[in-house]
Design an enzyme around this catalytic site. Structure first.
Site, PDB file in Angstrom:
ATOM      1  N   GLU A   1       0.989  -1.154  -0.008  1.00  0.00           N
ATOM      2  CA  GLU A   1      -0.008  -0.027  -0.119  1.00  0.00           C
ATOM      3  C   GLU A   1       0.609   1.317   0.038  1.00  0.00           C
ATOM      4  OE1 GLU A   1      -3.063  -0.221  -0.645  1.00  0.00           O
ATOM      5  OE2 GLU A   1      -3.737  -2.053   0.063  1.00  0.00           O
TER       6      GLU A   1
ATOM      7  N   HIS B   1      -2.695   1.603   8.402  1.00  0.00           N
ATOM      8  CA  HIS B   1      -3.782   0.777   7.821  1.00  0.00           C
ATOM      9  C   HIS B   1      -4.081  -0.487   8.700  1.00  0.00           C
ATOM     10  CE1 HIS B   1      -6.267  -1.219   4.678  1.00  0.00           C
ATOM     11  NE2 HIS B   1      -5.195  -2.027   4.625  1.00  0.00           N
TER      12      HIS B   1
ATOM     13  N   HIS C   1      -7.239  -3.898   9.521  1.00  0.00           N
ATOM     14  CA  HIS C   1      -8.376  -4.506   8.872  1.00  0.00           C
ATOM     15  C   HIS C   1      -9.115  -4.571  10.359  1.00  0.00           C
ATOM     16  CE1 HIS C   1      -6.266  -6.643   5.320  1.00  0.00           C
ATOM     17  NE2 HIS C   1      -6.271  -5.342   5.223  1.00  0.00           N
TER      18      HIS C   1
ATOM     19  N   HIS D   1     -12.864  -3.630   3.697  1.00  0.00           N
ATOM     20  CA  HIS D   1     -11.479  -3.896   3.677  1.00  0.00           C
ATOM     21  C   HIS D   1     -10.819  -3.471   5.004  1.00  0.00           C
ATOM     22  CE1 HIS D   1      -7.190  -3.582   1.441  1.00  0.00           C
ATOM     23  NE2 HIS D   1      -7.160  -3.813   2.805  1.00  0.00           N
TER      24      HIS D   1
HETATM   25  O1  2HA Z   1      -0.648  -5.135   3.942  1.00  0.00           O
HETATM   26  O2  2HA Z   1      -3.457  -4.759   4.279  1.00  0.00           O
HETATM   27  O3  2HA Z   1      -4.257  -3.668   2.061  1.00  0.00           O
HETATM   28  C1  2HA Z   1      -1.207  -5.864   3.527  1.00  0.00           C
HETATM   29  C2  2HA Z   1      -2.773  -5.055   3.201  1.00  0.00           C
HETATM   30  C3  2HA Z   1      -3.268  -4.484   1.977  1.00  0.00           C
HETATM   31 ZN    ZN Z   2      -5.318  -3.876   3.718  1.00  0.00          ZN
END
Ligand code: 2HA
Ligand code: ZN
Length: 294
Positions: free
Chosen positions: A140, A163, A165, A235
């Site tokens: 990313e 980032h 999940h 996501h």
């Molecule tokens: O690093 O989360 O979006 C892997 C991810 C891709």
């Molecule tokens: Zn991701």
């Protein structure tokens, strides 16, 4: 042939900076790495970082720039676009395919320092504690750099892009009715008073795009122009902040709100949520809010 390759590897190793050496005297950088490791562990413990999920970048030019100013002869990897405001800047980024649970234990072996070239269209890897030539920055990276570029353009002080999940927030975006920015924000703010206090700008909603692409990077910066957090449909989330713990906290608070919502729903309770007047009161409080309550 193999002798030649081995020689090349040794040369590459020589021009890499030894981060372990730098960290011996650079306490501020050591603290940042410790914070990254701590937060990576929290993400794993909360179930937000399965396999290689999630990534983090921290702009560290202020902490490291002077120590590496003369190291200019490293190989350059081309970037998919130019990031003119980031020319010569240095970042710590988690590694492609690396696991948060490993970053938590060994940040230097699961993340790397990169420096953008003067044309800001390529980067060099400054350090790598793993000797594999396959060790690259997170997939990313286009989104991370686009966000750091946006921060530099507006001259604000955020250094961290994160980032993850986040299960609770990804779950909400499975329902079309919540994939509208105002509906989503009202839901999250109304579940707990502190959500408005600590996330007063709310979240920006990013509809589904292929991960790792320039398209999702472009949509993410649009969402982050007016918000601290972007939620990627089905996501995860992208958050920005001035330091690593605060950036994590914003994500954690949003996840808490989502969890309250789902806990009520799974107990067959339709949550009332805070009403408009209560939310307006919190908005006023948030705009006057400078320091954490004791
Ligand atoms: O690093 O989360 O979006 C892997 C991810 C891709
Ligand atoms: Zn991701």
């Amino acid at each position: 042939m193999s002798i030649h390759l081995q020689g090349l590897q040794e040369l590459t190793h020589l021009i890499f900076i030894s981060m372990k050496d730098i960290l011996k005297s650079n306490k501020a950088l050591k603290t940042v790495l410790r914070e990254i490791a701590g937060v990576a562990g929290y993400m794993w413990e909360r179930g937000w970082a399965e396999r290689n999920a999630g990534n983090i970048s921290v702009h560290v030019s202020d902490l490291l720039g002077h120590e590496i100013a003369e190291k200019v002869s490293l190989p350059v990897t081309e970037l998919p676009m130019e990031y003119p405001k980031l020319a010569g800047c240095v970042f710590f980024v988690s590694g492609k395919g690396k696991r948060m649970r490993d970053l938590a234990r060994k940040p230097l072996e699961n993340g790397l320092f990169i420096k953008l070239n003067d044309s800001a269209n390529g980067y060099s890897i400054l350090s790598s504690e793993t000797d594999s030539g396959n060790f690259k920055p997170t997939s990313e990276l286009p989104a991370h750099l686009a966000i750091h570029q946006m921060i530099a353009e507006r001259g604000s002080s955020e250094k961290v892009v994160m980032h993850s999940h986040v299960t609770e927030l990804v779950s909400i975006t499975q329902a079309r009715e919540f994939c509208k920015q105002d509906v989503l924000n009202n839901l999250l703010w109304s579940m707990h008073p502190e959500t408005m206090i600590f996330v007063p700008k709310g979240v920006g909603f990013v509809p589904y795009f292929l991960p790792g692409t320039l398209d999702i990077a472009t949509e993410t910066i649009k969402a982050l122009r007016d918000h601290d957090v972007a939620i990627w449909e089905k996501h995860g989330v992208f958050a920005i902040g001035e330091n690593v713990p605060d950036t994590f906290d914003v994500i954690d608070i949003l996840a808490k709100s989502a969890r309250i919502f789902f806990m009520c729903r799974s107990a067959q309770i339709i949550p009332d949520g805070l009403n408009e007047e209560q939310l307006n009161g919190l908005k006023t409080l948030a705009s006057n809010f400078q320091t954490l309550p004791q």
